[in-house]
Design a protein around this motif. Structure first.
Motif, PDB file in Angstrom:
ATOM      1  N   TRP A   1      73.073  39.397  26.079  1.00  0.00           N
ATOM      2  CA  TRP A   1      72.594  40.863  26.108  1.00  0.00           C
ATOM      3  C   TRP A   1      73.789  41.961  26.068  1.00  0.00           C
ATOM      4  O   TRP A   1      74.362  42.531  27.042  1.00  0.00           O
ATOM      5  CB  TRP A   1      71.912  41.281  27.446  1.00  0.00           C
ATOM      6  CG  TRP A   1      70.974  40.207  27.737  1.00  0.00           C
ATOM      7  CD1 TRP A   1      69.714  40.505  27.251  1.00  0.00           C
ATOM      8  CD2 TRP A   1      70.682  39.300  28.648  1.00  0.00           C
ATOM      9  NE1 TRP A   1      68.921  39.291  27.728  1.00  0.00           N
ATOM     10  CE2 TRP A   1      69.300  38.811  28.674  1.00  0.00           C
ATOM     11  CE3 TRP A   1      71.587  38.566  29.567  1.00  0.00           C
ATOM     12  CZ2 TRP A   1      69.058  37.599  29.370  1.00  0.00           C
ATOM     13  CZ3 TRP A   1      71.074  37.696  30.427  1.00  0.00           C
ATOM     14  CH2 TRP A   1      69.794  37.336  30.419  1.00  0.00           C
ATOM     15  N   PRO A   2      74.691  41.856  25.018  1.00  0.00           N
ATOM     16  CA  PRO A   2      75.954  42.416  24.696  1.00  0.00           C
ATOM     17  C   PRO A   2      75.686  44.199  24.867  1.00  0.00           C
ATOM     18  O   PRO A   2      74.889  44.423  24.208  1.00  0.00           O
ATOM     19  CB  PRO A   2      76.375  42.093  23.470  1.00  0.00           C
ATOM     20  CG  PRO A   2      75.338  41.594  22.537  1.00  0.00           C
ATOM     21  CD  PRO A   2      74.406  41.060  23.778  1.00  0.00           C
TER      22      PRO A   2
ATOM     23  N   LEU B   1      81.571  39.777  12.651  1.00  0.00           N
ATOM     24  CA  LEU B   1      81.338  41.317  12.677  1.00  0.00           C
ATOM     25  C   LEU B   1      81.885  41.994  11.717  1.00  0.00           C
ATOM     26  O   LEU B   1      81.279  42.948  11.317  1.00  0.00           O
ATOM     27  CB  LEU B   1      82.349  41.738  14.152  1.00  0.00           C
ATOM     28  CG  LEU B   1      81.640  41.320  15.396  1.00  0.00           C
ATOM     29  CD1 LEU B   1      82.383  41.729  16.395  1.00  0.00           C
ATOM     30  CD2 LEU B   1      80.463  41.586  15.557  1.00  0.00           C
TER      31      LEU B   1
ATOM     32  N   ARG C   1      77.775  37.070  18.112  1.00  0.00           N
ATOM     33  CA  ARG C   1      78.003  36.393  19.469  1.00  0.00           C
ATOM     34  C   ARG C   1      77.472  35.252  19.692  1.00  0.00           C
ATOM     35  O   ARG C   1      78.176  34.492  20.355  1.00  0.00           O
ATOM     36  CB  ARG C   1      77.724  37.828  20.458  1.00  0.00           C
ATOM     37  CG  ARG C   1      78.594  38.820  20.403  1.00  0.00           C
ATOM     38  CD  ARG C   1      78.247  40.085  21.172  1.00  0.00           C
ATOM     39  NE  ARG C   1      79.198  41.152  21.295  1.00  0.00           N
ATOM     40  CZ  ARG C   1      79.257  42.055  20.152  1.00  0.00           C
ATOM     41  NH1 ARG C   1      78.442  41.965  19.143  1.00  0.00           N
ATOM     42  NH2 ARG C   1      80.272  42.931  20.252  1.00  0.00           N
TER      43      ARG C   1
ATOM     44  N   ALA D   1      77.475  46.173  23.358  1.00  0.00           N
ATOM     45  CA  ALA D   1      77.752  46.725  22.193  1.00  0.00           C
ATOM     46  C   ALA D   1      76.639  46.699  21.383  1.00  0.00           C
ATOM     47  O   ALA D   1      76.582  47.541  20.309  1.00  0.00           O
ATOM     48  CB  ALA D   1      78.960  45.816  21.389  1.00  0.00           C
ATOM     49  N   THR D   2      75.521  46.126  21.636  1.00  0.00           N
ATOM     50  CA  THR D   2      74.222  46.289  20.538  1.00  0.00           C
ATOM     51  C   THR D   2      73.090  46.758  21.387  1.00  0.00           C
ATOM     52  O   THR D   2      71.972  46.612  20.961  1.00  0.00           O
ATOM     53  CB  THR D   2      73.938  44.668  20.236  1.00  0.00           C
ATOM     54  OG1 THR D   2      73.614  43.984  21.116  1.00  0.00           O
ATOM     55  CG2 THR D   2      75.077  44.078  19.380  1.00  0.00           C
ATOM     56  N   GLY D   3      73.498  47.574  22.557  1.00  0.00           N
ATOM     57  CA  GLY D   3      72.455  48.090  23.393  1.00  0.00           C
ATOM     58  C   GLY D   3      71.572  46.999  23.912  1.00  0.00           C
ATOM     59  O   GLY D   3      70.458  47.198  24.451  1.00  0.00           O
TER      60      GLY D   3
ATOM     61  N   GLN E   1      70.668  43.851  22.568  1.00  0.00           N
ATOM     62  CA  GLN E   1      69.877  43.108  21.765  1.00  0.00           C
ATOM     63  C   GLN E   1      70.863  41.974  21.487  1.00  0.00           C
ATOM     64  O   GLN E   1      71.973  41.818  21.485  1.00  0.00           O
ATOM     65  CB  GLN E   1      69.380  43.717  20.613  1.00  0.00           C
ATOM     66  CG  GLN E   1      68.642  45.038  20.824  1.00  0.00           C
ATOM     67  CD  GLN E   1      67.165  44.728  21.551  1.00  0.00           C
ATOM     68  OE1 GLN E   1      66.717  43.698  21.022  1.00  0.00           O
ATOM     69  NE2 GLN E   1      66.973  45.441  22.590  1.00  0.00           N
ATOM     70  N   PRO E   2      70.167  40.715  21.420  1.00  0.00           N
ATOM     71  CA  PRO E   2      71.106  39.533  21.028  1.00  0.00           C
ATOM     72  C   PRO E   2      71.587  39.804  19.510  1.00  0.00           C
ATOM     73  O   PRO E   2      71.064  40.365  18.578  1.00  0.00           O
ATOM     74  CB  PRO E   2      69.845  38.339  20.774  1.00  0.00           C
ATOM     75  CG  PRO E   2      68.701  38.766  21.570  1.00  0.00           C
ATOM     76  CD  PRO E   2      68.916  40.439  21.778  1.00  0.00           C
ATOM     77  N   ASP E   3      72.764  39.283  19.507  1.00  0.00           N
ATOM     78  CA  ASP E   3      73.592  39.381  18.289  1.00  0.00           C
ATOM     79  C   ASP E   3      73.967  38.204  17.681  1.00  0.00           C
ATOM     80  O   ASP E   3      74.374  37.286  18.198  1.00  0.00           O
ATOM     81  CB  ASP E   3      74.837  40.040  18.761  1.00  0.00           C
ATOM     82  CG  ASP E   3      75.834  40.481  17.534  1.00  0.00           C
ATOM     83  OD1 ASP E   3      75.227  40.665  16.510  1.00  0.00           O
ATOM     84  OD2 ASP E   3      76.867  40.736  17.569  1.00  0.00           O
TER      85      ASP E   3
END
Length: 110
Positions: free
Chosen positions: A63-64, A107, A75, A66-68, A70-72
């Motif tokens: 749950w980063p 990224l 990462r 940096a993405t609000g 949302q899974p990234d």
């Protein structure tokens, strides 16, 4: 104070938390610092970093911020590369570097 909490309450909470923090640390350093710990305790303490590090890192991967939250994919891939390199080489520094390169590379590309 504008939030309805009195100054006395704030200072009381700070004082109690400070005393509590001191007593927790003293229990290990002051009370047990000059004694030899049993072998089974020392054996268990060796697993502390292995348990704490994933607990600190997992929320940042799943749950980063940096993405609000949302899974990234970048990462997740970096975490997978870090674990794979760590298991393969048994070298923590190399695993961290491989994960960082993967994260920054993905990224940049994504």
């Amino acid at each position: 104070m504008s939030n309805g909490i009195s100054d006395l309450t704030v200072w009381l909470v700070i004082l109690v938390l400070g005393i509590g923090t001191f007593l927790i640390r003293w229990s290990f350093l002051g009370a047990l610092g000059s004694r030899d710990l049993p072998e089974w305790v020392l054996r268990m303490l060796r697993y502390t970093p292995v348990a704490v590090l994933p607990a600190l890192v997992a929320p940042l991967v799943v749950w980063p911020a940096a993405t609000g939250g949302q899974p990234d994919p970048a990462r997740m891939a970096a975490a997978a590369v870090t674990v794979a390199v760590g298991l393969w080489t048994k070298n923590m520094i190399l695993a961290i570097v491989a994960g960082a390169i993967t994260l920054f590379g993905l990224l940049y590309m994504l």
